[in-house]
Scaffold this motif. Structure first.
Motif, PDB file in Angstrom:
ATOM      1  N   SER A  47     -19.866  35.771  35.209  1.00  0.00           N
ATOM      2  CA  SER A  47     -18.867  34.980  34.485  1.00  0.00           C
ATOM      3  C   SER A  47     -18.153  35.825  33.437  1.00  0.00           C
ATOM      4  O   SER A  47     -16.942  35.675  33.223  1.00  0.00           O
ATOM      5  CB  SER A  47     -19.534  33.767  33.824  1.00  0.00           C
ATOM      6  N   LEU A  48     -18.889  36.727  32.802  1.00  0.00           N
ATOM      7  CA  LEU A  48     -18.263  37.628  31.829  1.00  0.00           C
ATOM      8  C   LEU A  48     -17.267  38.556  32.528  1.00  0.00           C
ATOM      9  O   LEU A  48     -16.193  38.850  31.993  1.00  0.00           O
ATOM     10  CB  LEU A  48     -19.315  38.455  31.088  1.00  0.00           C
ATOM     11  N   ALA A  49     -17.638  39.025  33.724  1.00  0.00           N
ATOM     12  CA  ALA A  49     -16.725  39.892  34.485  1.00  0.00           C
ATOM     13  C   ALA A  49     -15.432  39.159  34.821  1.00  0.00           C
ATOM     14  O   ALA A  49     -14.333  39.745  34.762  1.00  0.00           O
ATOM     15  CB  ALA A  49     -17.409  40.382  35.760  1.00  0.00           C
ATOM     16  N   VAL A  50     -15.524  37.882  35.172  1.00  0.00           N
ATOM     17  CA  VAL A  50     -14.327  37.086  35.474  1.00  0.00           C
ATOM     18  C   VAL A  50     -13.451  36.965  34.228  1.00  0.00           C
ATOM     19  O   VAL A  50     -12.220  37.092  34.307  1.00  0.00           O
ATOM     20  CB  VAL A  50     -14.733  35.694  35.994  1.00  0.00           C
ATOM     21  N   ILE A  51     -14.074  36.739  33.083  1.00  0.00           N
ATOM     22  CA  ILE A  51     -13.315  36.585  31.834  1.00  0.00           C
ATOM     23  C   ILE A  51     -12.578  37.878  31.487  1.00  0.00           C
ATOM     24  O   ILE A  51     -11.394  37.871  31.143  1.00  0.00           O
ATOM     25  CB  ILE A  51     -14.263  36.171  30.691  1.00  0.00           C
ATOM     26  N   VAL A  52     -13.290  39.009  31.582  1.00  0.00           N
ATOM     27  CA  VAL A  52     -12.670  40.302  31.280  1.00  0.00           C
ATOM     28  C   VAL A  52     -11.598  40.619  32.322  1.00  0.00           C
ATOM     29  O   VAL A  52     -10.539  41.175  31.997  1.00  0.00           O
ATOM     30  CB  VAL A  52     -13.729  41.420  31.213  1.00  0.00           C
ATOM     31  N   GLY A  53     -11.854  40.282  33.576  1.00  0.00           N
ATOM     32  CA  GLY A  53     -10.864  40.486  34.625  1.00  0.00           C
ATOM     33  C   GLY A  53      -9.592  39.705  34.360  1.00  0.00           C
ATOM     34  O   GLY A  53      -8.484  40.189  34.633  1.00  0.00           O
ATOM     35  N   LEU A  54      -9.728  38.496  33.814  1.00  0.00           N
ATOM     36  CA  LEU A  54      -8.552  37.709  33.437  1.00  0.00           C
ATOM     37  C   LEU A  54      -7.752  38.438  32.362  1.00  0.00           C
ATOM     38  O   LEU A  54      -6.514  38.488  32.404  1.00  0.00           O
ATOM     39  CB  LEU A  54      -8.985  36.329  32.943  1.00  0.00           C
ATOM     40  N   GLY A  55      -8.473  39.037  31.402  1.00  0.00           N
ATOM     41  CA  GLY A  55      -7.800  39.813  30.367  1.00  0.00           C
ATOM     42  C   GLY A  55      -7.044  40.991  30.952  1.00  0.00           C
ATOM     43  O   GLY A  55      -5.917  41.292  30.541  1.00  0.00           O
ATOM     44  N   ALA A  56      -7.648  41.668  31.931  1.00  0.00           N
ATOM     45  CA  ALA A  56      -6.990  42.805  32.587  1.00  0.00           C
ATOM     46  C   ALA A  56      -5.728  42.350  33.310  1.00  0.00           C
ATOM     47  O   ALA A  56      -4.688  43.024  33.268  1.00  0.00           O
ATOM     48  CB  ALA A  56      -7.955  43.479  33.561  1.00  0.00           C
ATOM     49  N   TRP A  57      -5.795  41.209  33.986  1.00  0.00           N
ATOM     50  CA  TRP A  57      -4.629  40.665  34.689  1.00  0.00           C
ATOM     51  C   TRP A  57      -3.503  40.329  33.719  1.00  0.00           C
ATOM     52  O   TRP A  57      -2.323  40.609  33.986  1.00  0.00           O
ATOM     53  CB  TRP A  57      -5.038  39.421  35.471  1.00  0.00           C
ATOM     54  N   LEU A  58      -3.849  39.765  32.568  1.00  0.00           N
ATOM     55  CA  LEU A  58      -2.849  39.442  31.560  1.00  0.00           C
ATOM     56  C   LEU A  58      -2.184  40.714  31.024  1.00  0.00           C
ATOM     57  O   LEU A  58      -0.967  40.758  30.803  1.00  0.00           O
ATOM     58  CB  LEU A  58      -3.493  38.667  30.406  1.00  0.00           C
ATOM     59  N   LEU A  59      -2.980  41.764  30.834  1.00  0.00           N
ATOM     60  CA  LEU A  59      -2.431  43.036  30.366  1.00  0.00           C
ATOM     61  C   LEU A  59      -1.520  43.669  31.409  1.00  0.00           C
ATOM     62  O   LEU A  59      -0.481  44.242  31.083  1.00  0.00           O
ATOM     63  CB  LEU A  59      -3.571  44.002  30.013  1.00  0.00           C
ATOM     64  N   TRP A  60      -1.922  43.570  32.662  1.00  0.00           N
ATOM     65  CA  TRP A  60      -1.121  44.160  33.739  1.00  0.00           C
ATOM     66  C   TRP A  60       0.290  43.566  33.764  1.00  0.00           C
ATOM     67  O   TRP A  60       1.259  44.253  34.050  1.00  0.00           O
ATOM     68  CB  TRP A  60      -1.806  43.939  35.075  1.00  0.00           C
ATOM     69  N   GLY A  61       0.382  42.297  33.423  1.00  0.00           N
ATOM     70  CA  GLY A  61       1.694  41.649  33.383  1.00  0.00           C
ATOM     71  C   GLY A  61       2.592  42.141  32.265  1.00  0.00           C
ATOM     72  O   GLY A  61       3.799  41.834  32.257  1.00  0.00           O
ATOM     73  N   LEU A  62       2.019  42.896  31.328  1.00  0.00           N
ATOM     74  CA  LEU A  62       2.814  43.421  30.219  1.00  0.00           C
ATOM     75  C   LEU A  62       3.333  44.821  30.489  1.00  0.00           C
ATOM     76  O   LEU A  62       4.130  45.345  29.704  1.00  0.00           O
ATOM     77  CB  LEU A  62       1.964  43.444  28.929  1.00  0.00           C
ATOM     78  N   LYS A  63       2.901  45.441  31.580  1.00  0.00           N
ATOM     79  CA  LYS A  63       3.344  46.800  31.882  1.00  0.00           C
ATOM     80  C   LYS A  63       4.858  46.838  32.046  1.00  0.00           C
ATOM     81  O   LYS A  63       5.446  46.056  32.786  1.00  0.00           O
ATOM     82  CB  LYS A  63       2.668  47.315  33.149  1.00  0.00           C
ATOM     83  N   GLY A  64       5.495  47.756  31.324  1.00  0.00           N
ATOM     84  CA  GLY A  64       6.933  47.914  31.405  1.00  0.00           C
ATOM     85  C   GLY A  64       7.731  46.924  30.589  1.00  0.00           C
ATOM     86  O   GLY A  64       8.960  47.009  30.537  1.00  0.00           O
ATOM     87  N   LYS A  65       7.058  45.959  29.927  1.00  0.00           N
ATOM     88  CA  LYS A  65       7.770  44.951  29.162  1.00  0.00           C
ATOM     89  C   LYS A  65       7.805  45.238  27.676  1.00  0.00           C
ATOM     90  O   LYS A  65       8.530  44.582  26.928  1.00  0.00           O
ATOM     91  CB  LYS A  65       7.155  43.562  29.390  1.00  0.00           C
ATOM     92  N   LEU A  66       6.978  46.180  27.216  1.00  0.00           N
ATOM     93  CA  LEU A  66       6.898  46.475  25.797  1.00  0.00           C
ATOM     94  C   LEU A  66       7.431  47.868  25.519  1.00  0.00           C
ATOM     95  O   LEU A  66       7.053  48.844  26.181  1.00  0.00           O
ATOM     96  CB  LEU A  66       5.443  46.391  25.313  1.00  0.00           C
ATOM     97  N   THR A  67       8.281  47.988  24.529  1.00  0.00           N
ATOM     98  CA  THR A  67       8.852  49.280  24.175  1.00  0.00           C
ATOM     99  C   THR A  67       7.759  50.167  23.574  1.00  0.00           C
ATOM    100  O   THR A  67       7.016  49.751  22.699  1.00  0.00           O
ATOM    101  CB  THR A  67       9.974  49.082  23.124  1.00  0.00           C
ATOM    102  N   HIS A  68       7.692  51.410  24.073  1.00  0.00           N
ATOM    103  CA  HIS A  68       6.733  52.395  23.581  1.00  0.00           C
ATOM    104  C   HIS A  68       5.307  51.893  23.704  1.00  0.00           C
ATOM    105  O   HIS A  68       4.458  52.263  22.901  1.00  0.00           O
ATOM    106  CB  HIS A  68       7.010  52.774  22.123  1.00  0.00           C
ATOM    107  N   ALA A  69       5.028  51.043  24.656  1.00  0.00           N
ATOM    108  CA  ALA A  69       3.676  50.526  24.812  1.00  0.00           C
ATOM    109  C   ALA A  69       3.095  50.880  26.164  1.00  0.00           C
ATOM    110  O   ALA A  69       1.993  50.515  26.444  1.00  0.00           O
ATOM    111  CB  ALA A  69       3.675  49.005  24.659  1.00  0.00           C
TER     112      ALA A  69
END
Length: 382
Positions: free
Chosen positions: A360-382
């Motif tokens: 269950s912890l792996a699923v929670i952290v995996g959700l965090g990774a998925w949310l971060l992946w959606g930010l790739k290319g959307k933040l300046t200098h990030a």
């Protein structure tokens, strides 16, 4: 800010986080002492973390009426008193009430500490003193666990509370030596501003990332002592406390995270790496060998602090006029995740076992990774 005053403030920061996390390695002992379940014993951490989720909203107005120094001194005396009273408790419910009281006091201390540092440090020294403050908070998280485990092993769990009470009382006396802090422009959070920030998809994603990451992190740290007892490792409170030595990895990771982000293409990529390291660390806890889990704690903390040390910087890249709201909400989501993770997953552990719990912890952290992946290319200098 004079060096001696900075030393007093850092000593206070260490003690605040020591008080917050000191009962963690004692949870199995406290569960036995009061004949309560693992999930119920874990509430001793949950009730102290929960007020931190609303602290930015609830305590902001106090610093418009009182100086940070005065509020800090009063709150420190109250924290010392609750620690001392814990020595005498005879029921779990009373101990839980004292921990809830500490959870209400600690946010006032943290808000006062950061405000005092920010208003008293020279303009060119603010970043340095804040970095020292973060290092002190990490050290406090480890030293509180270590000291409570060591004292409990040799004197009993009650003395771990009383000894910490003495150290906090000394801190309250030392705080009297601080010079008055200059007036700070501290604005109250308003609901309209809060909703405006939460409507920003980028900010909301990052808030949910830290909610997931710290929720899983706090959960594992909270239930690891019960797992060690379940495995029959024979570790006493000191041995369990030593398992948290990996927490010191947070100091190293925080110092190196920005440099690492320069090598791998930005902070978002580095935070994604942090989630991958976090997920890999969970594998160290699937077995029964203590030394493997000890090493795993260093890996776990490296992953967690890669995320935690970089996320505030990403949030503060824009919206200059809303930084108080943006940072306040970050703290709120961070500790809301910790409060949730330190309690609810315990039912899964108790009902389905350790490995289902880790899943269950792996699923929670995996959700965090998925949310971060959606930010790739959307933040300046990030």
């Amino acid at each position: 800010m004079p060096a001696r005053h900075l030393a007093i403030v850092l000593y206070c920061a260490v003690l605040v986080f020591s008080a917050l996390y000191a009962p963690q390695p004692l949870l199995p002992v406290l569960a036995d002492a009061f004949a309560v379940s693992e999930a119920k014993a874990s509430l001793l951490i949950t009730v102290a973390l929960l007020p931190l989720a609303v602290a930015p909203i609830a305590y902001g107005f106090l610093l418009q009426r009182f100086s940070a120094r005065r509020l800090l001194i009063a709150a420190t005396w109250l924290l010392a008193a609750t620690q001392a009273l814990a020595f005498f408790v005879t029921s779990f419910e009373l101990l839980l009430m004292l921990r809830l009281a500490q959870g209400l006091i600690i946010p006032a201390m943290l808000t006062s500490l950061m405000t005092y540092l920010g208003s008293s440090a020279e303009p060119g020294q603010v970043a340095r003193v804040m970095a020292l403050y973060i290092a002190g908070s990490v050290m406090g998280g480890f030293l509180g666990r270590m000291a409570s485990g060591l004292i409990s092993t040799h004197l009993g769990w009650r003395w771990s509370f009383l000894c910490l009470a003495g150290a906090i009382a000394l801190c309250a006396l030392l705080l009297q030596r601080l010079r008055s802090d200059p007036p700070a422009s501290f604005q109250r959070l308003e609901w309209g501003a809060i909703l405006k920030v939460l409507r920003e998809p980028t900010y909301l994603r990052l808030y949910l990332v830290v909610f997931c990451a710290f929720g899983a992190f706090a959960s594992l740290l909270n239930f690891l002592p019960f797992r060690l007892v379940e495995l029959g490792t024979g570790l006493n409170e000191t041995g369990i406390a030593l398992m948290y030595a990996g927490y010191l990895m947070g100091v190293v990771t925080s110092l190196l995270s920005l440099r690492l982000s320069d090598y791998i293409g930005g902070t978002v990529n580095t935070m994604i790496l942090g989630t991958a390291v976090f997920l890999a660390a969970l594998l160290f806890f699937t077995g029964s060998q203590v030394w493997v889990m000890f090493v795993g704690m260093f890996v776990l903390c490296a992953g967690m602090f890669l995320i935690h040390s970089l996320a505030p910087g990403v949030l503060n890249q824009g919206n200059d006029g809303q930084r108080g709201v943006v940072n306040g909400l970050y703290i709120a989501f961070y500790y809301a995740g910790g409060a949730t993770g330190s309690f609810l997953p315990g039912y899964l552990y108790h009902g389905l076992g350790w490995h289902a719990y880790l899943g269950s912890l792996a699923v929670i952290v995996g959700l965090g990774a998925w949310l971060l992946w959606g930010l790739k290319g959307k933040l300046t200098h990030a």
